[in-house]
Design an enzyme around this catalytic site. Structure first.
Site, PDB file in Angstrom:
ATOM      1  N   LYS A   1     -17.060  21.089 -63.989  1.00 51.82           N
ATOM      2  CA  LYS A   1     -16.182  22.051 -64.401  1.00 51.82           C
ATOM      3  C   LYS A   1     -15.383  21.821 -65.656  1.00 51.82           C
ATOM      4  CE  LYS A   1     -16.558  23.423 -59.462  1.00 51.82           C
ATOM      5  NZ  LYS A   1     -15.652  23.297 -58.156  1.00 51.82           N
TER       6      LYS A   1
ATOM      7  N   GLN B   1     -11.022  21.636 -54.785  1.00 48.07           N
ATOM      8  CA  GLN B   1     -12.166  21.223 -54.502  1.00 48.07           C
ATOM      9  C   GLN B   1     -12.506  20.826 -52.898  1.00 48.07           C
ATOM     10  OE1 GLN B   1     -14.767  21.035 -56.547  1.00 48.07           O
ATOM     11  NE2 GLN B   1     -16.007  20.415 -54.756  1.00 48.07           N
TER      12      GLN B   1
ATOM     13  N   ASP C   1     -12.009  31.280 -56.472  1.00 49.35           N
ATOM     14  CA  ASP C   1     -12.900  31.303 -55.734  1.00 49.35           C
ATOM     15  C   ASP C   1     -13.362  32.460 -54.938  1.00 49.35           C
ATOM     16  OD1 ASP C   1     -14.417  28.776 -56.146  1.00 49.35           O
ATOM     17  OD2 ASP C   1     -12.886  27.412 -55.055  1.00 49.35           O
TER      18      ASP C   1
END
Length: 297
Positions: free
Chosen positions: A52, A96, A119
Protein backbone atom coordinates in the site's frame (compact mmCIF):
# COMPACT_ATOMS: atom_id res chain seq x y z
CA UNK A 1 -12.50 -18.92 -25.02
CA UNK A 2 -12.67 -17.93 -21.37
CA UNK A 3 -11.67 -14.36 -20.56
CA UNK A 4 -9.14 -14.42 -17.72
CA UNK A 5 -9.59 -10.95 -16.25
CA UNK A 6 -6.32 -9.10 -15.70
CA UNK A 7 -6.82 -7.34 -12.38
CA UNK A 8 -3.20 -6.22 -12.33
CA UNK A 9 -3.66 -4.45 -15.65
CA UNK A 10 -6.95 -2.77 -14.75
CA UNK A 11 -5.55 -1.63 -11.39
CA UNK A 12 -2.51 -0.16 -13.15
CA UNK A 13 -4.83 1.85 -15.41
CA UNK A 14 -6.73 3.19 -12.40
CA UNK A 15 -3.50 4.15 -10.63
CA UNK A 16 -2.30 5.92 -13.77
CA UNK A 17 -5.53 7.88 -14.02
CA UNK A 18 -5.39 8.69 -10.30
CA UNK A 19 -2.00 10.36 -10.72
CA UNK A 20 -3.68 13.24 -12.56
CA UNK A 21 -6.36 13.55 -9.86
CA UNK A 22 -3.76 13.58 -7.10
CA UNK A 23 -1.71 16.15 -8.99
CA UNK A 24 -4.75 18.41 -9.22
CA UNK A 25 -5.32 18.12 -5.49
CA UNK A 26 -1.64 18.69 -4.71
CA UNK A 27 -1.48 21.80 -6.91
CA UNK A 28 -4.44 23.14 -4.94
CA UNK A 29 -2.56 22.60 -1.66
CA UNK A 30 -4.53 19.48 -0.77
CA UNK A 31 -2.12 16.60 -1.31
CA UNK A 32 -3.94 13.44 -0.19
CA UNK A 33 -2.50 11.68 2.85
CA UNK A 34 -3.09 8.06 3.89
CA UNK A 35 -2.11 6.76 7.32
CA UNK A 36 -1.66 3.02 7.86
CA UNK A 37 -1.54 1.59 11.36
CA UNK A 38 -0.09 -1.84 12.07
CA UNK A 39 -0.29 -3.59 15.44
CA UNK A 40 0.82 -7.09 14.51
CA UNK A 41 3.91 -9.03 13.50
CA UNK A 42 1.94 -11.06 10.96
CA UNK A 43 4.17 -11.27 7.85
CA UNK A 44 1.21 -11.11 5.47
CA UNK A 45 -0.03 -7.90 7.11
CA UNK A 46 3.44 -6.37 6.97
CA UNK A 47 3.71 -7.22 3.27
CA UNK A 48 0.27 -5.81 2.52
CA UNK A 49 1.02 -2.52 4.28
CA UNK A 50 4.30 -2.25 2.39
CA UNK A 51 2.47 -2.73 -0.92
CA UNK A 52 0.00 0.00 0.00
CA UNK A 53 2.86 2.38 0.79
CA UNK A 54 4.43 1.65 -2.61
CA UNK A 55 1.08 2.27 -4.30
CA UNK A 56 0.80 5.65 -2.56
CA UNK A 57 4.26 6.66 -3.71
CA UNK A 58 3.42 5.67 -7.29
CA UNK A 59 0.42 8.01 -7.55
CA UNK A 60 1.73 10.84 -5.34
CA UNK A 61 -0.26 10.24 -2.16
CA UNK A 62 1.56 11.05 1.07
CA UNK A 63 1.99 7.87 3.07
CA UNK A 64 2.25 7.86 6.87
CA UNK A 65 2.87 4.60 8.68
CA UNK A 66 2.51 3.96 12.41
CA UNK A 67 3.69 0.65 13.80
CA UNK A 68 2.75 -0.33 17.35
CA UNK A 69 4.14 -3.16 19.43
CA UNK A 70 1.74 -6.08 19.37
CA UNK A 71 2.02 -6.36 23.18
CA UNK A 72 1.16 -2.70 23.77
CA UNK A 73 -2.08 -1.84 25.61
CA UNK A 74 -5.14 -1.47 23.42
CA UNK A 75 -5.49 2.16 24.51
CA UNK A 76 -2.29 2.94 22.63
CA UNK A 77 -3.99 1.98 19.39
CA UNK A 78 -7.17 3.90 20.17
CA UNK A 79 -5.13 7.00 21.08
CA UNK A 80 -3.10 6.68 17.87
CA UNK A 81 -6.25 6.65 15.78
CA UNK A 82 -7.61 9.69 17.62
CA UNK A 83 -4.36 11.57 16.90
CA UNK A 84 -4.64 10.73 13.21
CA UNK A 85 -8.27 11.89 13.23
CA UNK A 86 -7.02 15.31 14.35
CA UNK A 87 -4.15 15.50 11.84
CA UNK A 88 -5.22 17.77 8.95
CA UNK A 89 -2.60 16.25 6.65
CA UNK A 90 -4.12 12.78 7.02
CA UNK A 91 -7.24 12.35 4.89
CA UNK A 92 -7.58 8.58 5.13
CA UNK A 93 -6.88 6.09 7.93
CA UNK A 94 -6.48 2.35 7.53
CA UNK A 95 -5.97 0.10 10.55
CA UNK A 96 -4.57 -3.16 9.22
CA UNK A 97 -6.50 -6.26 10.19
CA UNK A 98 -6.39 -8.72 11.86
CA UNK A 99 -5.77 -7.11 15.23
CA UNK A 100 -4.20 -8.59 18.33
CA UNK A 101 -6.37 -10.18 21.01
CA UNK A 102 -6.36 -7.31 23.50
CA UNK A 103 -7.90 -4.90 20.98
CA UNK A 104 -11.65 -4.50 20.52
CA UNK A 105 -12.02 -4.47 16.72
CA UNK A 106 -15.45 -2.86 16.84
CA UNK A 107 -14.16 -0.04 19.01
CA UNK A 108 -11.30 0.60 16.57
CA UNK A 109 -13.69 0.78 13.61
CA UNK A 110 -15.90 3.23 15.50
CA UNK A 111 -12.91 5.35 16.54
CA UNK A 112 -11.82 6.15 12.98
CA UNK A 113 -13.51 9.40 11.90
CA UNK A 114 -16.18 8.49 9.30
CA UNK A 115 -14.87 11.07 6.83
CA UNK A 116 -11.40 9.44 7.04
CA UNK A 117 -12.67 5.87 7.00
CA UNK A 118 -11.38 4.92 3.53
CA UNK A 119 -12.09 1.22 4.21
CA UNK A 120 -15.78 2.15 4.71
CA UNK A 121 -16.12 -0.01 7.83
CA UNK A 122 -17.46 2.63 10.25
CA UNK A 123 -21.15 2.00 11.09
CA UNK A 124 -22.08 5.41 9.69
CA UNK A 125 -20.50 4.57 6.35
CA UNK A 126 -22.06 1.10 6.34
CA UNK A 127 -25.45 2.70 6.92
CA UNK A 128 -24.94 5.20 4.12
CA UNK A 129 -24.01 2.39 1.75
CA UNK A 130 -27.16 0.43 2.62
CA UNK A 131 -29.25 3.58 2.16
CA UNK A 132 -27.81 4.15 -1.32
CA UNK A 133 -25.88 7.27 -0.31
CA UNK A 134 -22.35 5.92 0.09
CA UNK A 135 -19.61 8.26 1.25
CA UNK A 136 -17.10 5.58 0.28
CA UNK A 137 -17.65 2.09 -1.13
CA UNK A 138 -15.66 -0.73 0.52
CA UNK A 139 -12.53 -1.29 -1.52
CA UNK A 140 -12.96 -4.90 -2.62
CA UNK A 141 -16.63 -4.70 -3.75
CA UNK A 142 -15.92 -1.37 -5.43
CA UNK A 143 -12.91 -2.89 -7.17
CA UNK A 144 -15.13 -5.71 -8.46
CA UNK A 145 -17.55 -3.14 -9.87
CA UNK A 146 -14.64 -1.45 -11.64
CA UNK A 147 -13.63 -4.80 -13.14
CA UNK A 148 -17.18 -5.26 -14.42
CA UNK A 149 -17.06 -1.78 -15.93
CA UNK A 150 -13.76 -2.48 -17.67
CA UNK A 151 -14.84 -5.90 -18.95
CA UNK A 152 -18.37 -4.92 -19.94
CA UNK A 153 -20.07 -7.30 -17.51
CA UNK A 154 -23.81 -6.59 -17.34
CA UNK A 155 -25.37 -6.89 -13.88
CA UNK A 156 -28.83 -5.46 -14.55
CA UNK A 157 -31.34 -8.31 -14.46
CA UNK A 158 -28.59 -10.86 -13.81
CA UNK A 159 -28.75 -13.63 -11.24
CA UNK A 160 -25.85 -12.95 -8.86
CA UNK A 161 -24.66 -15.27 -6.10
CA UNK A 162 -22.31 -14.04 -3.39
CA UNK A 163 -20.64 -16.86 -1.46
CA UNK A 164 -19.64 -15.46 1.93
CA UNK A 165 -21.24 -12.98 4.31
CA UNK A 166 -18.33 -11.04 5.79
CA UNK A 167 -18.68 -7.35 6.62
CA UNK A 168 -15.67 -6.66 4.39
CA UNK A 169 -16.78 -8.32 1.15
CA UNK A 170 -19.89 -10.51 1.22
CA UNK A 171 -22.47 -8.19 2.75
CA UNK A 172 -21.41 -4.97 0.98
CA UNK A 173 -21.03 -6.80 -2.35
CA UNK A 174 -24.57 -8.14 -2.09
CA UNK A 175 -25.80 -4.68 -1.15
CA UNK A 176 -24.15 -3.09 -4.19
CA UNK A 177 -25.64 -5.74 -6.46
CA UNK A 178 -29.19 -4.87 -5.38
CA UNK A 179 -28.76 -1.09 -5.49
CA UNK A 180 -30.38 0.88 -8.28
CA UNK A 181 -27.75 2.21 -10.65
CA UNK A 182 -24.71 1.13 -12.65
CA UNK A 183 -23.48 -2.39 -11.86
CA UNK A 184 -26.44 -2.98 -9.61
CA UNK A 185 -30.03 -4.05 -10.32
CA UNK A 186 -29.12 -7.73 -9.97
CA UNK A 187 -31.27 -10.41 -8.36
CA UNK A 188 -28.97 -11.43 -5.54
CA UNK A 189 -28.55 -14.50 -3.35
CA UNK A 190 -26.12 -14.67 -0.43
CA UNK A 191 -24.78 -18.14 0.39
CA UNK A 192 -22.67 -19.11 3.40
CA UNK A 193 -21.50 -21.96 5.61
CA UNK A 194 -25.07 -22.89 6.53
CA UNK A 195 -26.34 -23.01 2.95
CA UNK A 196 -27.73 -26.52 2.43
CA UNK A 197 -26.89 -26.99 -1.26
CA UNK A 198 -24.38 -24.42 -2.47
CA UNK A 199 -24.08 -25.88 -5.97
CA UNK A 200 -27.83 -25.60 -6.54
CA UNK A 201 -27.47 -21.84 -6.20
CA UNK A 202 -24.19 -21.28 -8.04
CA UNK A 203 -25.32 -23.34 -11.06
CA UNK A 204 -28.15 -20.85 -11.62
CA UNK A 205 -25.95 -17.77 -11.34
CA UNK A 206 -24.86 -15.49 -14.18
CA UNK A 207 -22.34 -13.96 -11.75
CA UNK A 208 -20.60 -15.73 -8.86
CA UNK A 209 -18.50 -13.83 -6.31
CA UNK A 210 -16.59 -16.31 -4.15
CA UNK A 211 -15.56 -14.77 -0.83
CA UNK A 212 -15.86 -17.56 1.73
CA UNK A 213 -12.19 -18.04 2.60
CA UNK A 214 -12.33 -21.78 1.82
CA UNK A 215 -9.68 -23.10 -0.59
CA UNK A 216 -11.13 -24.21 -3.94
CA UNK A 217 -14.65 -24.45 -2.55
CA UNK A 218 -16.23 -23.99 -5.99
CA UNK A 219 -15.27 -26.02 -9.05
CA UNK A 220 -16.40 -26.06 -12.64
CA UNK A 221 -19.21 -28.55 -12.01
CA UNK A 222 -20.88 -25.96 -9.77
CA UNK A 223 -21.02 -23.22 -12.41
CA UNK A 224 -23.37 -22.19 -15.18
CA UNK A 225 -21.92 -22.20 -18.68
CA UNK A 226 -20.62 -18.72 -19.50
CA UNK A 227 -20.89 -17.34 -15.97
CA UNK A 228 -18.69 -14.50 -14.75
CA UNK A 229 -16.69 -15.78 -11.77
CA UNK A 230 -14.94 -13.41 -9.35
CA UNK A 231 -12.60 -15.12 -6.90
CA UNK A 232 -11.91 -13.01 -3.82
CA UNK A 233 -10.26 -15.79 -1.82
CA UNK A 234 -6.54 -15.85 -1.09
CA UNK A 235 -5.66 -19.06 0.71
CA UNK A 236 -2.24 -20.46 1.52
CA UNK A 237 -2.07 -24.24 1.03
CA UNK A 238 0.83 -26.65 1.36
CA UNK A 239 2.59 -27.34 -1.93
CA UNK A 240 5.84 -28.76 -3.29
CA UNK A 241 7.33 -25.36 -4.03
CA UNK A 242 10.38 -23.44 -2.86
CA UNK A 243 8.26 -21.66 -0.24
CA UNK A 244 6.44 -24.86 0.74
CA UNK A 245 3.05 -23.39 -0.13
CA UNK A 246 1.05 -21.82 -2.92
CA UNK A 247 -1.80 -19.34 -3.05
CA UNK A 248 -5.17 -20.53 -4.29
CA UNK A 249 -8.57 -18.92 -4.41
CA UNK A 250 -12.00 -20.05 -3.30
CA UNK A 251 -12.51 -21.31 -6.87
CA UNK A 252 -10.76 -24.32 -8.39
CA UNK A 253 -9.36 -22.34 -11.30
CA UNK A 254 -8.54 -25.02 -13.86
CA UNK A 255 -11.97 -26.64 -13.90
CA UNK A 256 -13.82 -23.34 -13.52
CA UNK A 257 -12.15 -21.68 -16.50
CA UNK A 258 -13.41 -24.50 -18.73
CA UNK A 259 -16.97 -23.42 -17.94
CA UNK A 260 -16.87 -19.72 -17.11
CA UNK A 261 -17.17 -16.97 -19.67
CA UNK A 262 -14.89 -14.76 -17.57
CA UNK A 263 -12.91 -15.44 -14.41
CA UNK A 264 -10.43 -13.64 -12.14
CA UNK A 265 -7.20 -15.44 -11.26
CA UNK A 266 -5.53 -15.73 -7.86
CA UNK A 267 -3.22 -13.92 -7.51
CA UNK A 268 -3.53 -11.06 -9.99
CA UNK A 269 -7.30 -10.64 -9.97
CA UNK A 270 -9.22 -8.89 -7.21
CA UNK A 271 -6.28 -8.13 -4.87
CA UNK A 272 -4.70 -5.36 -6.98
CA UNK A 273 -8.13 -3.79 -7.44
CA UNK A 274 -8.70 -3.63 -3.69
CA UNK A 275 -5.48 -1.66 -3.26
CA UNK A 276 -6.31 0.63 -6.19
CA UNK A 277 -9.68 1.51 -4.72
CA UNK A 278 -8.05 2.36 -1.40
CA UNK A 279 -6.09 5.05 -3.27
CA UNK A 280 -9.31 6.14 -4.98
CA UNK A 281 -11.08 6.53 -1.63
CA UNK A 282 -8.12 8.46 -0.19
CA UNK A 283 -8.19 10.92 -3.08
CA UNK A 284 -11.97 11.25 -2.69
CA UNK A 285 -11.57 11.89 1.04
CA UNK A 286 -8.99 14.61 0.41
CA UNK A 287 -11.25 16.25 -2.19
CA UNK A 288 -14.17 16.36 0.25
CA UNK A 289 -12.21 17.47 3.30
CA UNK A 290 -10.29 20.19 1.47
CA UNK A 291 -13.20 21.39 -0.68
CA UNK A 292 -11.32 20.85 -3.94
CA UNK A 293 -13.32 19.43 -6.85
CA UNK A 294 -11.52 16.71 -8.76
CA UNK A 295 -12.48 14.12 -11.35
CA UNK A 296 -11.79 10.56 -10.21
CA UNK A 297 -11.43 7.59 -12.61
Amino acid sequence: MTNVIDGDGVAAEIRSDLEASVETLTDAGARPGLATVLMSDDPASETYVSMKQNDCEEVGIESVHVELDEDAPAEELYDTVEELNRDPDVHGILVQMPLVDQVDERRVLRTVAPEKDVDAFHPENVGRLVAGDARFKPCTPHGIQKLFEHEGVETEGAEAVVVGRSNIVGKPMANLFVQKGPFGNATTTVCHSRTADLAAHTREADIVVAAAGVPELIDGSMLKEGATVVDVGVNRVDADTEKGYELVGDVEFESAKEVAGAITPVPGGVGPMTRAMLLYNTAKAASRQEGVDVTLP
